[in-house]
Design a protein around this motif. Structure first.
Motif, PDB file in Angstrom:
ATOM      1  N   GLY A 193       0.820  -1.209   0.000  1.00  0.00           N
ATOM      2  CA  GLY A 193       0.000   0.000   0.000  1.00  0.00           C
ATOM      3  C   GLY A 193       0.852   1.256   0.000  1.00  0.00           C
ATOM      4  O   GLY A 193       2.081   1.207  -0.002  1.00  0.00           O
ATOM      5  N   THR A 194       0.187   2.380  -0.015  1.00  0.00           N
ATOM      6  CA  THR A 194       0.848   3.678  -0.020  1.00  0.00           C
ATOM      7  C   THR A 194      -0.062   4.654   0.711  1.00  0.00           C
ATOM      8  O   THR A 194      -1.028   4.244   1.341  1.00  0.00           O
ATOM      9  N   SER A 195       0.236   5.933   0.611  1.00  0.00           N
ATOM     10  CA  SER A 195      -0.662   6.917   1.206  1.00  0.00           C
ATOM     11  C   SER A 195      -0.723   8.162   0.334  1.00  0.00           C
ATOM     12  O   SER A 195       0.217   8.470  -0.406  1.00  0.00           O
ATOM     13  N   LEU A 196      -1.857   8.812   0.425  1.00  0.00           N
ATOM     14  CA  LEU A 196      -2.075  10.080  -0.270  1.00  0.00           C
ATOM     15  C   LEU A 196      -2.038  11.164   0.789  1.00  0.00           C
ATOM     16  O   LEU A 196      -2.754  11.085   1.792  1.00  0.00           O
ATOM     17  N   GLU A 197      -1.184  12.156   0.576  1.00  0.00           N
ATOM     18  CA  GLU A 197      -1.022  13.257   1.527  1.00  0.00           C
ATOM     19  C   GLU A 197      -1.722  14.492   0.974  1.00  0.00           C
ATOM     20  O   GLU A 197      -1.533  14.833  -0.196  1.00  0.00           O
ATOM     21  N   LEU A 198      -2.530  15.131   1.819  1.00  0.00           N
ATOM     22  CA  LEU A 198      -3.261  16.316   1.386  1.00  0.00           C
ATOM     23  C   LEU A 198      -3.031  17.473   2.344  1.00  0.00           C
ATOM     24  O   LEU A 198      -3.038  17.292   3.567  1.00  0.00           O
ATOM     25  N   THR A 199      -2.802  18.644   1.765  1.00  0.00           N
ATOM     26  CA  THR A 199      -2.740  19.875   2.530  1.00  0.00           C
ATOM     27  C   THR A 199      -3.663  20.871   1.851  1.00  0.00           C
ATOM     28  O   THR A 199      -4.041  20.690   0.685  1.00  0.00           O
ATOM     29  N   GLY A 200      -4.026  21.895   2.581  1.00  0.00           N
ATOM     30  CA  GLY A 200      -4.909  22.902   2.005  1.00  0.00           C
ATOM     31  C   GLY A 200      -4.675  24.262   2.605  1.00  0.00           C
ATOM     32  O   GLY A 200      -4.135  24.396   3.709  1.00  0.00           O
ATOM     33  N   LYS A 201      -5.077  25.255   1.851  1.00  0.00           N
ATOM     34  CA  LYS A 201      -4.984  26.640   2.307  1.00  0.00           C
ATOM     35  C   LYS A 201      -6.216  27.374   1.814  1.00  0.00           C
ATOM     36  O   LYS A 201      -6.597  27.252   0.645  1.00  0.00           O
ATOM     37  N   VAL A 202      -6.847  28.126   2.703  1.00  0.00           N
ATOM     38  CA  VAL A 202      -7.987  28.959   2.310  1.00  0.00           C
ATOM     39  C   VAL A 202      -7.416  30.183   1.602  1.00  0.00           C
ATOM     40  O   VAL A 202      -6.675  30.959   2.202  1.00  0.00           O
ATOM     41  N   VAL A 203      -7.733  30.321   0.330  1.00  0.00           N
ATOM     42  CA  VAL A 203      -7.166  31.425  -0.443  1.00  0.00           C
ATOM     43  C   VAL A 203      -8.095  32.625  -0.526  1.00  0.00           C
ATOM     44  O   VAL A 203      -7.632  33.746  -0.775  1.00  0.00           O
ATOM     45  N   ASP A 204      -9.385  32.413  -0.300  1.00  0.00           N
ATOM     46  CA  ASP A 204     -10.326  33.528  -0.396  1.00  0.00           C
ATOM     47  C   ASP A 204     -11.609  33.169   0.336  1.00  0.00           C
ATOM     48  O   ASP A 204     -12.034  32.005   0.314  1.00  0.00           O
ATOM     49  N   VAL A 205     -12.195  34.160   0.971  1.00  0.00           N
ATOM     50  CA  VAL A 205     -13.530  34.028   1.548  1.00  0.00           C
ATOM     51  C   VAL A 205     -14.296  35.282   1.137  1.00  0.00           C
ATOM     52  O   VAL A 205     -13.907  36.390   1.495  1.00  0.00           O
ATOM     53  N   ALA A 206     -15.345  35.084   0.347  1.00  0.00           N
ATOM     54  CA  ALA A 206     -16.133  36.222  -0.137  1.00  0.00           C
ATOM     55  C   ALA A 206     -17.523  35.750  -0.527  1.00  0.00           C
ATOM     56  O   ALA A 206     -17.693  34.625  -1.026  1.00  0.00           O
ATOM     57  N   ASP A 207     -18.492  36.597  -0.293  1.00  0.00           N
ATOM     58  CA  ASP A 207     -19.871  36.329  -0.716  1.00  0.00           C
ATOM     59  C   ASP A 207     -20.390  34.983  -0.221  1.00  0.00           C
ATOM     60  O   ASP A 207     -21.098  34.269  -0.933  1.00  0.00           O
ATOM     61  N   GLY A 208     -19.986  34.612   0.999  1.00  0.00           N
ATOM     62  CA  GLY A 208     -20.470  33.371   1.586  1.00  0.00           C
ATOM     63  C   GLY A 208     -19.802  32.114   1.073  1.00  0.00           C
ATOM     64  O   GLY A 208     -20.263  31.010   1.348  1.00  0.00           O
ATOM     65  N   LEU A 209     -18.704  32.267   0.334  1.00  0.00           N
ATOM     66  CA  LEU A 209     -17.986  31.114  -0.213  1.00  0.00           C
ATOM     67  C   LEU A 209     -16.515  31.170   0.184  1.00  0.00           C
ATOM     68  O   LEU A 209     -15.899  32.246   0.171  1.00  0.00           O
ATOM     69  N   ALA A 210     -15.964  30.020   0.519  1.00  0.00           N
ATOM     70  CA  ALA A 210     -14.532  29.919   0.803  1.00  0.00           C
ATOM     71  C   ALA A 210     -13.897  29.079  -0.298  1.00  0.00           C
ATOM     72  O   ALA A 210     -14.408  28.012  -0.650  1.00  0.00           O
ATOM     73  N   THR A 211     -12.790  29.570  -0.831  1.00  0.00           N
ATOM     74  CA  THR A 211     -12.042  28.839  -1.854  1.00  0.00           C
ATOM     75  C   THR A 211     -10.797  28.257  -1.206  1.00  0.00           C
ATOM     76  O   THR A 211     -10.034  28.974  -0.555  1.00  0.00           O
ATOM     77  N   ILE A 212     -10.633  26.955  -1.389  1.00  0.00           N
ATOM     78  CA  ILE A 212      -9.523  26.237  -0.782  1.00  0.00           C
ATOM     79  C   ILE A 212      -8.637  25.672  -1.889  1.00  0.00           C
ATOM     80  O   ILE A 212      -9.115  24.982  -2.792  1.00  0.00           O
ATOM     81  N   SER A 213      -7.355  25.984  -1.794  1.00  0.00           N
ATOM     82  CA  SER A 213      -6.363  25.409  -2.698  1.00  0.00           C
ATOM     83  C   SER A 213      -5.765  24.199  -1.995  1.00  0.00           C
ATOM     84  O   SER A 213      -5.361  24.285  -0.835  1.00  0.00           O
ATOM     85  N   LEU A 214      -5.717  23.070  -2.683  1.00  0.00           N
ATOM     86  CA  LEU A 214      -5.205  21.841  -2.094  1.00  0.00           C
ATOM     87  C   LEU A 214      -3.901  21.433  -2.762  1.00  0.00           C
ATOM     88  O   LEU A 214      -3.619  21.838  -3.893  1.00  0.00           O
ATOM     89  N   THR A 215      -3.147  20.620  -2.050  1.00  0.00           N
ATOM     90  CA  THR A 215      -1.992  19.942  -2.619  1.00  0.00           C
ATOM     91  C   THR A 215      -2.174  18.472  -2.318  1.00  0.00           C
ATOM     92  O   THR A 215      -2.474  18.102  -1.173  1.00  0.00           O
ATOM     93  N   ALA A 216      -2.031  17.626  -3.329  1.00  0.00           N
ATOM     94  CA  ALA A 216      -2.174  16.177  -3.160  1.00  0.00           C
ATOM     95  C   ALA A 216      -0.903  15.518  -3.672  1.00  0.00           C
ATOM     96  O   ALA A 216      -0.538  15.689  -4.839  1.00  0.00           O
TER      97      ALA A 216
END
Length: 131
Positions: free
Chosen positions: A91-114
């Protein structure tokens, strides 16, 4: 759940990916392509081993978004497949990180790294959630 404020770094997450997961995903999705299940077929077509389904990889990214945001509605999720998740016998593993890049008009945009084994497997993965 993490507070979704612009600039927030989201806690890294790691998900195991096993050959049993590939079989279960193949059965559930109706995609029994042998490059995901049979090492000999994968090698015959030039792959380094069996590989996870791209949509399984994206589903694990969606799982990370859900863990980071709790009950927030996922409005959008997208990425391009940039690399393979090779799944050896152990087996292996998938590593994920994220950063909130914007919050506006009731929406949050998250940039991920996989990544898997240090290599990016998704290009420009992004999620938009309702906050």
């Amino acid at each position: 759940m993490t507070a979704l404020e612009a600039g927030a770094e989201l806690a890294p997450l790691s998900y195991p990916v096993t050959r049993a997961d590939l079989r279960a995903y193949a059965d559930a999705s109706g995609d029994p392509n042998p490059i995901h299940l049979d090492p000999e077929v994968a090698a015959a077509v030039g792959l380094p081993g069996v590989i996870a389904h791209g949509m399984l990889t994206l589903a694990l990214a969606a799982r990370a978004v859900r863990e980071w945001t709790g009950d927030a509605e996922v409005v959008e999720l997208g990425a391009r497949f940039a690399g393979m998740v090779v799944v050896p016998d152990e087996g292996t593993s998938l590593e994920l990180t994220g950063k909130v890049v914007d919050v506006a008009d009731g929406l949050a945009t998250i940039s991920l790294t996989a990544t898997c084994e240090g290599a990016k497997v998704l290009a420009a993965p992004t999620a938009v959630v309702r906050v």
